[in-house]
Design an enzyme around this catalytic site. Structure first.
Site, PDB file in Angstrom:
ATOM      1  N   LYS A 195      -9.644   8.122   0.188  1.00  0.00           N
ATOM      2  CA  LYS A 195      -8.514   7.206   0.380  1.00  0.00           C
ATOM      3  C   LYS A 195      -9.016   5.812   0.760  1.00  0.00           C
ATOM      4  O   LYS A 195      -8.534   4.808   0.247  1.00  0.00           O
ATOM      5  CB  LYS A 195      -7.553   7.781   1.440  1.00  0.00           C
ATOM      6  CG  LYS A 195      -6.824   9.021   0.936  1.00  0.00           C
ATOM      7  CD  LYS A 195      -6.030   9.773   2.000  1.00  0.00           C
ATOM      8  CE  LYS A 195      -5.558  11.105   1.406  1.00  0.00           C
ATOM      9  NZ  LYS A 195      -4.692  11.881   2.304  1.00  0.00           N
TER      10      LYS A 195
ATOM     11  N   GLN B 248      -3.594  12.864   8.297  1.00  0.00           N
ATOM     12  CA  GLN B 248      -4.203  13.846   7.405  1.00  0.00           C
ATOM     13  C   GLN B 248      -3.915  15.266   7.893  1.00  0.00           C
ATOM     14  O   GLN B 248      -4.061  15.569   9.076  1.00  0.00           O
ATOM     15  CB  GLN B 248      -5.713  13.587   7.327  1.00  0.00           C
ATOM     16  CG  GLN B 248      -6.436  14.408   6.279  1.00  0.00           C
ATOM     17  CD  GLN B 248      -6.046  14.063   4.853  1.00  0.00           C
ATOM     18  OE1 GLN B 248      -5.668  12.935   4.561  1.00  0.00           O
ATOM     19  NE2 GLN B 248      -6.145  15.028   3.964  1.00  0.00           N
TER      20      GLN B 248
ATOM     21  N   ASP C 284       2.901   9.308   2.345  1.00  0.00           N
ATOM     22  CA  ASP C 284       2.722  10.667   1.825  1.00  0.00           C
ATOM     23  C   ASP C 284       4.037  11.225   1.272  1.00  0.00           C
ATOM     24  O   ASP C 284       4.027  12.223   0.557  1.00  0.00           O
ATOM     25  CB  ASP C 284       2.258  11.613   2.952  1.00  0.00           C
ATOM     26  CG  ASP C 284       0.749  11.759   3.016  1.00  0.00           C
ATOM     27  OD1 ASP C 284       0.102  11.620   1.959  1.00  0.00           O
ATOM     28  OD2 ASP C 284       0.238  12.019   4.119  1.00  0.00           O
TER      29      ASP C 284
HETATM   30  N1  GUN Z   1      -3.995  17.304   3.222  1.00  0.00           N
HETATM   31  C1  GUN Z   1      -4.139  17.703   1.930  1.00  0.00           C
HETATM   32  N2  GUN Z   1      -3.469  16.873   1.115  1.00  0.00           N
HETATM   33  C2  GUN Z   1      -2.897  15.935   1.896  1.00  0.00           C
HETATM   34  C3  GUN Z   1      -2.082  14.795   1.622  1.00  0.00           C
HETATM   35  O1  GUN Z   1      -1.741  14.483   0.488  1.00  0.00           O
HETATM   36  N3  GUN Z   1      -1.699  14.076   2.716  1.00  0.00           N
HETATM   37  C4  GUN Z   1      -2.046  14.413   3.975  1.00  0.00           C
HETATM   38  N4  GUN Z   1      -1.600  13.637   4.963  1.00  0.00           N
HETATM   39  N5  GUN Z   1      -2.786  15.455   4.262  1.00  0.00           N
HETATM   40  C5  GUN Z   1      -3.219  16.211   3.216  1.00  0.00           C
END
Ligand code: GUN
Length: 285
Positions: A54, A98, A121
Site C-alpha cells: 500500500k 489493517q 476500505d
Molecule cells: N486484510 C486483508 N485484506 C485487507 C484489506 O483490504 N483491508 C484491511 N484493512 N485489512 C485487510
C-alpha cells in the site's frame, strides 16, 4: 476458442496511472495532496507485506502515506484514540486499520469509529449501505476491482445473468450489490446452495469468492462467460483460485488468472478510494 486472459496487473497499473494524473491535477488546482493513514497493529507477516504494498502504491501515485505501527500489546482504547485522532487530521483523507487485529482486540468498534468519508476500505456499514442503495462512493476495494475487470474485459452487463459464489461481507455481498447496480440479474450462491453446477452453467458473469481451491469446475462454465476468480488458495502444489482455470479457459470468453487477476486490483482501487476521499473534503469545504 480459448478465453482471453484478463490481465489484472495491467489494469491495476492503468488505474494507478489514472489516479496519479488526478493527484497531479488536484495539487495544481487546489494545492492539496491526498493523504492515506495505514494503521498496523502487531507483527503479522502477511499484513506487513500488504501494508508495504500500500505504501509503495501511494508513493507511485503521489499520495502521502502515514504509517502507524503499533505493538501487539496495544489496548483497544489506545487504538480507538489513534483512530479518533486520525479522523480529525487535516492532511489525512483516507484511513484504514489493517486486518486481522491481534486476538485481544475487537475489530467492530474500530471499524465503526472510522469516519465513513475516510473509510477507504469501504468496510464501514455506512459504506456498505451506500453500495446497497446504489451510491457506491467508497466501495470496498476487492469488489470494486472485480467490477472494473468485468468492464475492462468488454463484457455486456446490462441484463446479464451474474452469479456470485460466496456470501462474505467483504466480497460476496458487496460485489453482488455492485453487479445489481450495473443492471445484472444477480444470484448469490454459497456453501448450502443446491445444484450449484447447473446454476453456474447459466451464468454469463461468474464471480467466485468462496475460498475453496479450484471448486468451480471447467464444465460448470457457460460457453462465452466472463469469469472473475477472487480465490487465493495456497496449496502444496502452489497458489490456486476458486476456479479450475485450465479447464475453464476452454469455455470462457474471458477469465482472470490467479495470481495476476483480481489480486493486484485491490491496492489500485484503494488508491482510487483515497483520491475520492480527498475529493470529498474539497467539495465539502
Ligand atoms: N486484510 C486483508 N485484506 C485487507 C484489506 O483490504 N483491508 C484491511 N484493512 N485489512 C485487510
Amino acid at each position: 476458442m480459448a478465453a482471453t486472459i484478463i490481465d489484472g496487473k495491467q489494469a491495476a497499473s492503468d488505474i494507478r496511472a489514472e489516479v496519479a494524473q488526478e493527484v497531479r491535477e488536484m495539487q495544481a488546482e487546489h494545492s492539496v495532496t491526498p493523504g492515506l493513514a495505514v494503521v498496523l497493529v502487531g507483527e503479522d507477516p502477511g499484513s506487513q507485506i500488504y501494508v508495504r504494498n500500500k505504501e509503495k502504491a501511494c508513493a507511485e501515485v503521489g499520495i502521502k502515506s502515514f504509517k502507524y505501527e503499533l505493538p501487539t500489546d496495544t489496548t483497544q482504547e489506545q487504538l480507538m484514540d489513534l483512530v479518533d485522532e486520525l479522523n480529525c487530521r487535516e492532511d489525512v483523507h483516507g484511513l484504514l486499520v489493517q486486518m486481522p487485529l491481534p486476538k485481544h482486540l475487537d475489530p467492530t468498534p474500530v471499524l465503526l469509529a472510522i469516519d465513513p468519508n475516510m473509510d477507504v476500505d469501504g468496510f464501514h456499514p455506512v459504506n456498505l449501505g451506500r453500495v446497497v442503495v446504489g451510491n457506491a462512493v467508497l466501495p470496498s476495494c476487492t469488489p470494486a476491482g472485480c467490477i472494473e475487470l468485468i468492464k475492462r474485459s468488454g463484457a455486456e452487463m446490462e441484463g446479464a445473468n451474474a452469479l456470485v459464489v460466496g456470501r462474505s461481507n467483504t466480497v460476496g455481498k458487496p460485489v453482488a450489490m455492485l453487479l445489481l447496480s450495473e443492471n445484472c440479474t444477480v444470484t448469490i450462491a454459497h456453501s448450502r446452495t443446491r445444484g450449484l453446477p447447473d446454476i453456474c452453467r447459466r451464468a454469463d458473469i461468474l464471480v467466485a469468492a468462496v475460498g475453496v481451491d479450484r471448486m468451480v469446475k471447467g464444465d460448470w462454465i457457460k460457453e462465452g462467460a466472463t469469469v472473475i476468480d477472487v480465490g487465493m488458495n495456497r496449496t502444496g502444489e502452489g497458489l490456486f483460485g476458486d476456479v479450475d482455470f485450465e479447464a475453464a479457459r476452454e469455455r470462457a470468453r474471458a477469465i482472470t488468472p490467479v495470481p495476476g487477476g483480481v489480486g493486484p486490483m485491490t491496492v489500485a482501487m484503494l488508491m482510487k478510494n483515497s483520491l475520492t476521499a480527498a475529493k470529498m473534503t474539497l467539495s465539502s469545504n
